[in-house]
Each structure stands twice: as C-alpha cells, then as structure tokens.
Design a protein around this motif. Structure first.
Motif, short mmCIF file in Angstrom:
data_model
loop_
_atom_site.label_atom_id
_atom_site.label_comp_id
_atom_site.label_asym_id
_atom_site.label_seq_id
_atom_site.Cartn_x
_atom_site.Cartn_y
_atom_site.Cartn_z
N ILE A 129 1.27 9.04 -5.14
CA ILE A 129 0.42 10.17 -4.80
C ILE A 129 1.19 11.20 -3.96
O ILE A 129 1.17 12.38 -4.23
CB ILE A 129 -0.83 9.69 -4.01
CG1 ILE A 129 -1.55 8.62 -4.84
CG2 ILE A 129 -1.74 10.85 -3.69
CD1 ILE A 129 -2.61 7.89 -4.05
N PHE A 130 1.90 10.68 -2.94
CA PHE A 130 2.57 11.62 -2.03
C PHE A 130 3.99 11.93 -2.48
O PHE A 130 4.76 12.53 -1.74
CB PHE A 130 2.56 11.07 -0.61
CG PHE A 130 1.16 10.99 -0.06
CD1 PHE A 130 0.50 12.17 0.32
CD2 PHE A 130 0.48 9.79 0.07
CE1 PHE A 130 -0.79 12.12 0.81
CE2 PHE A 130 -0.80 9.73 0.56
CZ PHE A 130 -1.44 10.89 0.93
N ASN A 131 4.34 11.41 -3.68
CA ASN A 131 5.57 11.84 -4.31
C ASN A 131 6.83 11.55 -3.48
O ASN A 131 7.63 12.42 -3.21
CB ASN A 131 5.48 13.34 -4.62
CG ASN A 131 6.39 13.68 -5.77
OD1 ASN A 131 6.88 12.76 -6.45
ND2 ASN A 131 6.61 14.94 -6.02
N PHE A 132 6.97 10.31 -3.04
CA PHE A 132 8.27 9.97 -2.43
C PHE A 132 8.86 8.73 -3.12
O PHE A 132 9.48 7.88 -2.51
CB PHE A 132 8.17 9.79 -0.91
CG PHE A 132 7.15 8.77 -0.46
CD1 PHE A 132 5.82 9.11 -0.30
CD2 PHE A 132 7.54 7.46 -0.17
CE1 PHE A 132 4.90 8.18 0.13
CE2 PHE A 132 6.61 6.52 0.26
CZ PHE A 132 5.28 6.89 0.41
N LYS A 133 8.64 8.68 -4.44
CA LYS A 133 9.13 7.54 -5.21
C LYS A 133 10.64 7.34 -5.08
O LYS A 133 11.15 6.23 -5.18
CB LYS A 133 8.77 7.74 -6.69
CG LYS A 133 7.50 7.02 -7.02
CD LYS A 133 6.86 7.32 -8.34
CE LYS A 133 7.68 7.53 -9.56
NZ LYS A 133 6.89 7.64 -10.79
N ILE A 142 0.85 -1.20 0.00
CA ILE A 142 0.00 0.00 0.00
C ILE A 142 0.88 1.25 0.00
O ILE A 142 0.63 2.21 -0.73
CB ILE A 142 -0.94 -0.01 1.23
CG1 ILE A 142 -1.93 -1.18 1.08
CG2 ILE A 142 -1.67 1.30 1.36
CD1 ILE A 142 -2.68 -1.50 2.33
N VAL A 143 1.97 1.21 0.80
CA VAL A 143 2.90 2.34 0.82
C VAL A 143 3.45 2.59 -0.58
O VAL A 143 3.55 3.74 -1.03
CB VAL A 143 4.04 2.06 1.82
CG1 VAL A 143 5.18 3.05 1.63
CG2 VAL A 143 3.52 2.12 3.25
N ALA A 144 3.76 1.50 -1.28
CA ALA A 144 4.30 1.64 -2.63
C ALA A 144 3.30 2.36 -3.53
O ALA A 144 3.67 3.22 -4.33
CB ALA A 144 4.66 0.27 -3.21
N ILE A 182 7.30 2.60 -11.76
CA ILE A 182 8.04 1.85 -10.76
C ILE A 182 7.20 1.54 -9.53
O ILE A 182 7.24 0.43 -9.00
CB ILE A 182 9.33 2.64 -10.40
CG1 ILE A 182 10.32 1.71 -9.72
CG2 ILE A 182 9.05 3.83 -9.52
CD1 ILE A 182 11.72 2.23 -9.82
N SER A 183 6.36 2.50 -9.09
CA SER A 183 5.61 2.25 -7.86
C SER A 183 4.55 1.17 -8.08
O SER A 183 4.34 0.32 -7.21
CB SER A 183 4.95 3.54 -7.39
OG SER A 183 4.19 4.10 -8.43
N ASP A 184 3.94 1.16 -9.28
CA ASP A 184 2.96 0.12 -9.56
C ASP A 184 3.62 -1.25 -9.56
O ASP A 184 3.12 -2.20 -8.96
CB ASP A 184 2.31 0.35 -10.94
CG ASP A 184 1.66 1.70 -11.02
OD1 ASP A 184 1.47 2.28 -9.92
OD2 ASP A 184 1.38 2.16 -12.13
N HIS A 185 4.75 -1.32 -10.26
CA HIS A 185 5.42 -2.61 -10.36
C HIS A 185 5.84 -3.14 -8.99
O HIS A 185 5.65 -4.31 -8.68
CB HIS A 185 6.63 -2.51 -11.28
CG HIS A 185 6.25 -2.32 -12.71
ND1 HIS A 185 7.17 -2.09 -13.70
CD2 HIS A 185 5.03 -2.33 -13.31
CE1 HIS A 185 6.55 -1.96 -14.84
NE2 HIS A 185 5.24 -2.09 -14.63
#
Lengths: 631, 456
Positions: free
Chosen positions: B19-23, B12-14, B89-92
C-alpha cells in the motif's frame, strides 16, 4: 639458554614448512640457505646450551599433550648430557650433510622437496633424542621412519627404489610393534611414561625382575628394526637406493643409531635385566661378524658401506650388552663422523663417475679426485681402528670391556674388527688405486666435486681423525672427558653393575693385538688388490660354494621371502577369494541388494492417489485403536 | 513472546509495503527485523512468563523459537536468489512471516486451543505457499493434496482435543498433566481415545509412518524454496509441539502410548530410508530423508527424560541447517538445469568445488558422520533413548542410518563424475547462507557441548 631449547627442533620444522609450502616460488639458492641455515641455527643453540651445561638434567615443558584418565603425557624436552651429545651429533653432522646436499642434489628437479624432507627428518630426529618421555621419543621414532621411507623412495620412478622404501618401512614396523608394546608395558608397570618417573620407579625392582626383562626385550625389538640388527637388518642395504646424502645422514650417522640411544637412555632398566643385556650382546656380536663377512664380497660401493654400518652398529650393541653405555655412545659418535665421511666421499666418487656405483669399474681415482681420496683414506683408517684415529679409541674401549666380560667373545669381536679393516681397504684400493677400469666417457668426465661438497668432507675428516681424543683412556694419560660428562646419566647403572676391571698391561696387550690384526688385514688387502692387481669378477661361476653363499648375502632375503612373504601372500590371495569376495562381499552385497530391492517395492506404495492415502491413514487409526484395546 | 510480536509486526509491515509502496526495501527490512527478533529472543533467555494460561515463555520455548528464527533468517537469505514471482512479493513474504509466527505459537502454547491455532496458522500458510507457482501443475497438485489431507488430520486433532476436554474439563495442558497423574488408574475411555486421535494428528504433522503419505508428494510438488521451509521450520515447530504435549500431558500414561510410537518410529526410519534408495530426484530423496529423520526424532519423545528436550533441539538445528544448505545448492543447480534430478549434479565438484564441498558437508551431517553436527545429533538422541531402555529401537535406527549413507553419498559420487561445462552461479546471499550453514555444521560437530547443555 636452556629455555631456548624448544627452538632446536622448531627451526628445522619451520624450514620444512617454508620450503614445502613455497617450493615453487623459492629460488634454489634460497632453499639451500633455509634448509642448511635452520639446522645451523639449531646447532649453534645446542652448542651454547652444551657450553653452559653443568651435568644436571633440565626439563623444558612446552605444553600438556595428552591428558586422559590416569594418562598424562607432557610435550616436554629433557636436556641432559646424553641428549646434548646426541643433539650435537645430529645437528652438527646434519648441518654438514645439508650443505653437501646443496651441491650433490643441485641438478635434481625436485631439489626443494628433497631439502624439505631432510629438514623434516632432522626435526623428528631431534624430537626422538630430546623428548623427556617414551611417547615423544616414539613420535620422533615414527617420524624418522616416515622420512626414511620418503627419502629412500625419493626417486620413485624406479620400482626397485620404491620396493626398497617399502621394505624399510615394513621391517621397521615389525620393530615398532615391539617398541610400542614395550612402552605400553612401561605404562602399565610404572603408571607413567616419563623417564624420570620410570627410572625412579625402577629402583624398587630387583635385578632380573621378569617384567623389566619383558619391557627391555620388547624395546630391544624396536631397536633391532631401527638399528638394523639380526634378524631385521635386511632393509638397510636396500635402503642405499636413496640419494647418497640420505644414506650418510639417516642410514649411517643418525637414525639407525636411534636404537643405541634408546637403550643408553633406558640404561637403568637394562642394567636391571642381565638376560636382556646378554641377548643384546649376542645379537650385536652376531650382527657385527655376519654383516662384516657379507661386506667382503660386495662390489657396490654403497652396499659395502651399508654392511659396514650394520656391522659397526653391532659393535655399539656389543658395548651396550656388556653394560658399557659410554663406550656405545662414544662409538656412535665417532662412527657418525667417519661413516658420514665415507658415504659422502662415496657420493663424491659416484658424482664424478656419472652415477657409477660398481667398484669393478672404478680404480685409479686418486689422481682425479685428490681431496676425496685423502679424506676417504682418513676415514678408512679411522674405521679400521688404527691409532690415533677416532675409530681406534672407541672400538678399543668396546673390545676391552668385552674382554673383561668374556675373552672368547672378545676373540669373535676381534675377528669382526679384522674383517672390517680388510673389506674397507679392499674398497679403498679398488676405488682409488690401480688403473682406471671405467668407460672412456666416464674418464673424460672425471672431476673433483665443488667446494660446497668437499668442505663438509674436510670438516668431517678433521672430526674423524681427532674425534677419539674426546675420551682418551687413562693409560694414555687421558681424562675420559666423555665418560665423565655422561656419568650423571649412567651413574645409577654403574652402581648396580659390577665394574670388570682389567689391568693396564692387559689393556695395552689387547690394543697391540687389535692393531696388529688390522695391520695384517690391510697388508692382505694390499697384496691382493694392489700388488696382484686382482679385481673381483662378480661372476658366480668362478666362485666356490662358500664364496657364492656369502656373495649372495647368505640368501637371507630369499629365505625370508620363502618363509614369510610367500606364505603371507598365499594366505592373503586365498582369503581374498574365499573370505573377502565370497563371505564378506557376499553378505554385504547380498544385504545391500536385498535392501535396494525392498526400496524398489516400497516406493510403489507412494502412488500419488489421495484416496489411497486417506484410506491407509484411516486403516492405520483403526489399527492403533485395535492394538491399544487388545493389548 | 517478543519474538512472536516482532514476527507479527514484520508480517503486517510486509502487507503494508504494498500500500505504502516501499516494496524495494522490504527484503532488507525483513532481514534486519529477523536479526532483531533473534536478538530479543536471546535477551529473554532465563525468563519465565505465563500469558493468561494460554502461552508460556520458558527455556524450551525460547530455545526452539531461536532455532525457528535462525532457520527463518537463513531461509530468507535463500529467497533473494530464488524468488521468481516479483509481483506478489509482499504477499508471499507476509505469508511466510505469519507461518513463522504460527510456528512460534506452536512451540509456546500452554493451552490446546493455542496449539490448534498455531497449527492452523502454519498449515493454512503452507497450503497457500505450496501452490504459489500458479502455472505449474505440480505446485497446484501439491497445495491441493496438502490441504485435503491436512484438513483430515486437523479433524483428528480437533476431535481428540474435544475428547480430552470431555475427560478432563480443561484445555490447559498443565492442568491436563496434573489430572492425569491424579487420576492415573481411573481415567475414562474417552481420555485414551482423545489421546490416540491427537497423537495421530500430530504424527501427520511430523510426517511419521503411516501418516506420512502427503510428505513426499507435497515436498516434491511444491516450489523447492517452499519445500525447504516445510522441511525445516514447520518440522521444528511440529516436533517441539509434539514433545511439549507428550511431556506435559501424557508422561503419566507413558506405557499406554509408548509402544505405538515405538512402532511408528521404527517404521518411519526403515520406510523413509529404504524408499529413498531408488529415487532419482534429489528433491524426492530429501523428502524421504525428511520422513526418515522424523523417525529418529521420535526417539527423543520416547526417551521422556531430561535429555529429550536438549537432544531434540540439537537434532532439529543440525538437521535444519544441513537440509537448508542442501536445498540451497539444489535450487542453484535446478535454476541452471531446469530439473532437480540427481544427474544434474554431474561434474559439480570440478566446476564448482565450493558448492560441492557444501553438499558434502551437508550430506555427511545428514548421514550422521563425524565431525559434523549430524553425528552428535544422532549420538545424543540415541543415548537419550538408550537411557530409557529403547536399545532395540536404537539398533533399528542405526541400521536405518547405515542404509541412508547409500543415497546421501550417491549425490556425492555423482558430483565427482563427468565433466560439466557450465558453471552454477550463486548470489552473495546464498553464498553467505552456505558459508554460515557449513561453518555451523562443522562447529556444532566439534563443540557440541554448549548447545546440548541449554535444555536440561
């Protein structure tokens, strides 16, 4: 001090590791210092332990080595009089030869490697004599064999040298097989391989027990290989291919006497088996005479010394065979002194003659090599058995015991001893007396060796002269110091074997005969090679058939070649063709090709079509249902 | 259970990171999170919990979760160098984390509905991940193939589950087990039909012959990174689920199914190994080798004794870490050469001795040669099978593993051939992965006792 005994083998091992690992970055002087220094350190520790020893045996256990089922082998050392004597000889003579090697090998490009091998050898030799059980001894036994192989073939660019190294290794392996079978039989019989347990277990056996005879016989086969006795002696003369310090250290003073040490160590077992002792006696006597006769006709300075070593080892086995263990160890020790000296002296000669080893091309060297000349003379006198040099005492003790055993055999041994005096003085006269027979070039380069080489020679010369006084017999008012020192080790055997005593008058008469015969031999050699200026031609055409036979070493190598090597080669060539290529390769490659072919077929099943996959799966499910319903 | 929660939270954090832009920090965060998950998993050791009869936390669960988490952590180390699609990247990452969460469900289910849920979480994630390289035809084909055939297999599992419910009136696997022992002689035919169908479905998931067809194609077509995930984490979960299902539910009717699985195991070992012989693509070799290893592991299921769990655990760990390091080197080589052909490994030993060493260790382990983990993995599984009298099958397995040496060593030989001018570069994370895997492989080969003693 005994607690420090583990350092004795560890120091040379450290030296080996240091030199072997940093060979490229260490300067030559430092390599020489490390190699000699570590052995000197071992020698000093050995001496201090020796000075404190009161004749009792100490076991120094380092760790449990192998523990499996009923088999427990500790890595432990036994410090008792016998191992102390061996320790002193190995580290003492070893140190001198290390120092000598620094000078002798200084021009060799692989100097560091050579010194590291020497250190490794000393390590294994120390394991061999220090172990408190047969497995540690065997480890050392194999290790010295490896070092011997590496050092004989040190100049590996020469194919002959490599072949000599291989020959030494293979001949030794034949003996080693006997040795390991003997150790296995010991384990089966006594349930242990530790000396203390084996020897105390042996007390329950009667004299002549068949198992003990088998054990001692098998162990002796190992000694035949390592100590170059008939029929496994042929490797030792070839082993002279190695650098001369190697011949002195490994193939004269220490490794080849391992067999003698092993039998002396197992004396309790051997005393229980008179049959094996007789066998040892005959093999020793046979080797002593046989090798001495070959020595008469050799013209290579190192070959003469090699056959002389084989012959002298025969004398040691004669001593063991008569149950005179002290005499065997005594001769081992004096022999280590004078034979190491002879080899190193020969090395000095070869060094001066720019690598020439044929005594036909030498002569008159006493003017050019005064120190070498004197020490070589002392050693030659010592080995010929002239009193009061060391060889006289040790050889005389062996002859006296043999006379008590059987006067006829004594006669044969006396013959061998005469031959020794003759061929040694022949060598001596041809090398140092008369006129120079070499090339002009060699004459210009003649020079006495540097101090680093002559100093060890001088120390060894002192030992060769005085070594005999360690065990002066009673008739000369001596106190048999060595015999008393070793008596804790051999006591039990002496209680079991009868002590053949001969009177003082007989003993003196025997000595007189032996010395007289040696004197005659020396005179004969003098008259032939000095007075008549005779030089062996080395040309077989001028020889009688008997001379030819001896000159060619009785064709033993050729006979082995024809009887064993060639048939074996034939069998392996045939089996390569029929068994290896056709049967084994045929089967193996056939099944491999079949499998590969199958792979080619099966991969076509993987078509990539989903339809095929799904149908295959459905069919499989149907098949499973069918199978379970039907069965 | 805590491991499952941590993984889900991480997933969930990923998703939130977009959204919160800490990729930027996401990758490091995940690595830390996975270490923490391993930690909480270890802390739980020795506990026993039953969650409303749906999930069970016992030593079996924790041990296999540990393998999944460790492999997952190592796999994420591999991601650093090899993830190309920076935009998603975050989705993967989220999908891979959820797939791992599904895998944890698969090893801790106590109810057939949870098993189904776990399988579907993993499978659907994998369908997506297989086709993440949108521009690559092979990747699309792999995803589609996997989905079609996977759906087919899921159908079998669902149908089987329904029939089992019809026969026993429960989804709870322990109750099914009790039912089986109580009504051993009078079980209805629909029970056996359900058993066969669920077995077929599970055999598909572990890629056992003749339900293995998807595996070579999907493994080859998917992005290599994803193949590594499928071959290790998914396989671990599927096998743990398989073993738990059969030990808990069907041990009472062993004689009904053991012959079928025996034939399956033998066929899998032989077909997997023999088909791998003439492949020229290293990825495809690894795919067939993965099929073959499934065959060996079926022996642990057949053994049905107290050595089954431990030997399967050891095997899966040994196989996963060896495969991961092989895949890692393959990825590095493929990034440079542009293909996964065996010939691409030419000259590796001269130019990259470290990588070559890693490959040799991995191949020795996969081939089952001491002193590597793979040797003891096979040893334990074979002894477990022999303890239950599967001597003939064990001989087949040994024959198969002899055959396998051919293709495992082919790659080793190629590495020592020829000269290569360009050096393969690997990042520090991959390097860490390679070091950890190789050390573990050798360590497990030298001291196998501690792991095998974990499950009794």
């Amino acid at each position: 001090m005994t607690n420090l005994s583990w350092l004795i083998p560890v120091l040379p091992l450290l030296g080996f590791l240091l030199i072997a690992l940093f060979a490229k970055s260490l300067p030559k002087t430092l390599v020489g210092l490390i190699a000699s220094g570590t052995v000197l350190g071992s020698f000093i520790i050995a001496v201090s332990i020796f000075l404190q020893n009161d004749g009792t045996a100490h076991t120094v256990k380092l760790f449990d080595w192998i523990s499996s089922g009923k088999l427990h082998i500790p890595f432990a050392f036994l410090i008792d009089p016998l191992s102390l004597v061996m320790l002193l000889v190995v580290t003492g003579v070893g140190f001198l030869i290390h120092v000598y090697s620094v000078g002798y090998m200084s021009h060799d490009e692989r100097f560091a490697q050579f010194m590291s091998y020497l250190n490794l050898f000393v390590f294994f030799m120390l394991l061999l004599v220090m172990g408190n059980n047969y497995i540690v001894m065997f480890t050392g036994w194999e290790g010295v064999g490896l070092c011997s192989y590496l050092l004989i073939g040190f100049w590996f660019k020469n194919t002959d040298y490599n072949n000599a190294a291989k020959k030494a290794f293979i001949m030794n392996r034949i003996g080693d097989l006997g040795f390991i079978l003997g150790v296995l039989l010991i384990w089966v019989t006594f349930g242990s391989v530790n000396y203390s347990e084996v020897f105390s277990g042996a007390e329950g056996f009667t004299k002549g027990d068949k198992v003990i005879t088998a054990i001692t016989f098998l162990l002796f086969i190992g000694a035949m290989g390592k100590s170059a006795q008939i029929p496994l002696y042929t490797w030792l003369p070839d082993a002279m291919a190695g650098p001369t310090p190697v011949s002195a250290l490994i193939h004269a003073a220490t490794m080849v006497t391992a067999g003698v040490y092993m039998i002396a160590r197992s004396n309790i077992l051997y005393t229980l088996s008179p049959d094996t002792l007789n066998f040892v006696l005959f093999i020793g006597l046979g080797t002593a005479i046989f090798a001495a006769t070959i020595g008469l006709f050799q013209n290579d300075i190192k070959k003469v010394l090699a056959y002389s070593t084989v012959s002298q080892l025969g004398f040691m086995f004669i001593a063991l065979g008569t149950g005179a263990y002290t005499a065997g160890v005594f001769h081992l020790m004096t022999h280590a002194f004078f034979k190491a000296l002879l080899f190193l002296g020969a090395g000095s000669v070869i060094h001066a003659m720019s690598g020439e080893q044929d005594i036909k091309n030498m002569g008159g060297l006493r003017k050019h090599l005064p120190i070498t000349y004197i020490v070589f003379l002392l050693a030659t006198v010592a080995i010929s058995g002239i009193p009061p040099f060391s060889g006289f005492f040790s050889k005389d003790e062996i002859l006296a015991h043999l006379y008590a055993h059987s006067p006829v055999l004594w006669g044969f041994a006396l013959l061998a001893s005469m031959l020794t005096a003759f061929y040694m003085f022949r060598l001596f006269f041809l090398t140092f007396w008369g006129g120079f027979r070499g090339t002009k070039h060699q004459l210009e380069h003649l020079h006495e060796s540097p101090l680093v080489m002559t100093a060890p020679l001088m120390v060894l010369a002192v030992l060769s002269v005085l070594g005999g006084f360690l065990n002066v017999p009673e008739i000369f008012g001596g106190n048999l110091a060595l015999k008393n020192f070793l008596s804790p080790v051999f006591e039990a055997s002496e209680l079991r074997s009868f002590d053949p005593h001969i009177g003082h008058q007989t003993e003196i008469m025997l000595m007189a005969i032996a010395v007289g015969m040696a004197g005659i031999s020396i005179f004969l050699a003098y008259s032939r090679y000095v007075a008549n200026n005779e030089v062996p031609s080395g040309d077989e055409k001028e020889m009688s058939w008997l001379e030819k036979l001896v000159f060619n070493k009785y064709y033993v190598d050729e006979a082995y070649d024809a009887a064993i090597v060639k048939p074996l080669n034939w069998i392996s060539r045939k089996s390569e063709i029929f068994i290896e290529k056709q049967l084994i390769d045929g089967t193996v490659e056939g099944s491999a090709n079949f499998t590969l072919h199958l792979g080619g077929l099966l991969r076509q099943l993987q078509t990539g079509h989903i339809g095929f996959y799904l149908i295959a799966m459905v069919l499989a499910v149907v098949a499973i249902f069918g199978y379970t319903v039907l069965f | 259970m805590n491991a499952l929660i941590s993984l889900s939270v991480l997933g969930i954090v990923a998703m939130l990171s977009e959204i919160f832009n800490f990729k930027k920090f996401l990758y490091s965060l995940i690595l830390l999170g996975l270490v923490a998950a391993i930690g909480v998993n270890v802390m739980e050791w020795g506990q026993f919990q039953l969650w409303y009869g749906m999930m069970i936390v016992d030593e079996f669960t924790l041990a296999f979760s540990g393998v999944i988490l460790l492999t997952g952590f190592l796999w994420f180390l591999l991601v650093a160098d090899n993830h190309q699609d920076k935009a998603h990247i975050s989705d993967h990452f989220a999908i891979s984390l959820f797939a791992m969460a599904g895998a944890i469900v698969m090893v801790s289910y106590n109810n057939l509905s949870m098993l189904f849920l776990g399988i579907e979480i993993v499978s659907i994630s994998m369908y997506i991940m297989a086709s993440t390289q949108k521009n690559d035809l092979g990747s699309n084909e792999a995803g589609f193939k996997y989905f079609l055939m996977g759906a087919f297999a899921t159908g079998f599992i669902l149908f089987g589950t329904a029939l089992l419910y019809g026969a026993t009136a429960t989804f709870d696997i322990q109750k099914i087990g009790v039912f089986v022992t109580e009504h051993n002689s009078e079980l209805p035919a629909i029970f056996y039909a359900g058993l066969i169908l669920i077995m077929v479905g599970m055999a598909f998931k572990i890629s056992a012959v003749p339900f293995h067809w998807w595996a070579p194609d999907v493994y080859t077509g998917s992005p290599t990174l994803i193949t590594a995930f499928m071959a290790t984490i998914v396989k671990t979960a599927a096998f743990a689920a398989f073993l738990r299902l059969f030990i808990t539910c069907f041990s009472g009717v062993e004689l009904f199914w053991n012959q079928t699985i025996m034939i399956m195991a033998g066929a899998t070992i032989l077909l997997g190994n023999i088909t791998a012989l003439l492949q020229n693509d290293f990825k495809r070799i690894l795919a067939f080798s993965s099929v073959a290893h499934a065959g060996y592991m079926l022996l642990a299921v057949l053994a049905m004794n107290n050595q089954s769990g431990g030997s399967l655990l050891f095997y899966l760990l040994a196989y996963s870490i060896s495969s991961l390091s092989a895949f890692a080197v393959l990825l590095a080589v493929a990034n440079l050469k542009g293909n996964t052909n065996v010939q691409s490994f030419k000259g590796l030993a001269k130019k990259n001795p470290f990588l070559a060493f890693v490959v040799i260790v991995a191949m020795l382990s996969l081939a089952g040669i001491p002193p590597t983990a793979g040797f003891f993995a096979k040893y334990y599984i074979f002894t477990a099978a022999i303890a239950n009298n599967y001597v003939g099958l064990t001989l087949v397995a040994i024959t198969g593993s002899i055959v396998s040496i051919f293709y495992y060593f082919r790659i080793v030989i190629v590495m020592f051939e020829g000269d290569e001018s360009t050096e393969v570069t690997v990042g520090s994370n991959t390097k860490a992965l390679l070091v950890i895997c190789s050390v573990l492989v050798i360590l497990l080969g030298l001291m196998p006792d501690f792991l095998i003693g974990l499950l009794k």
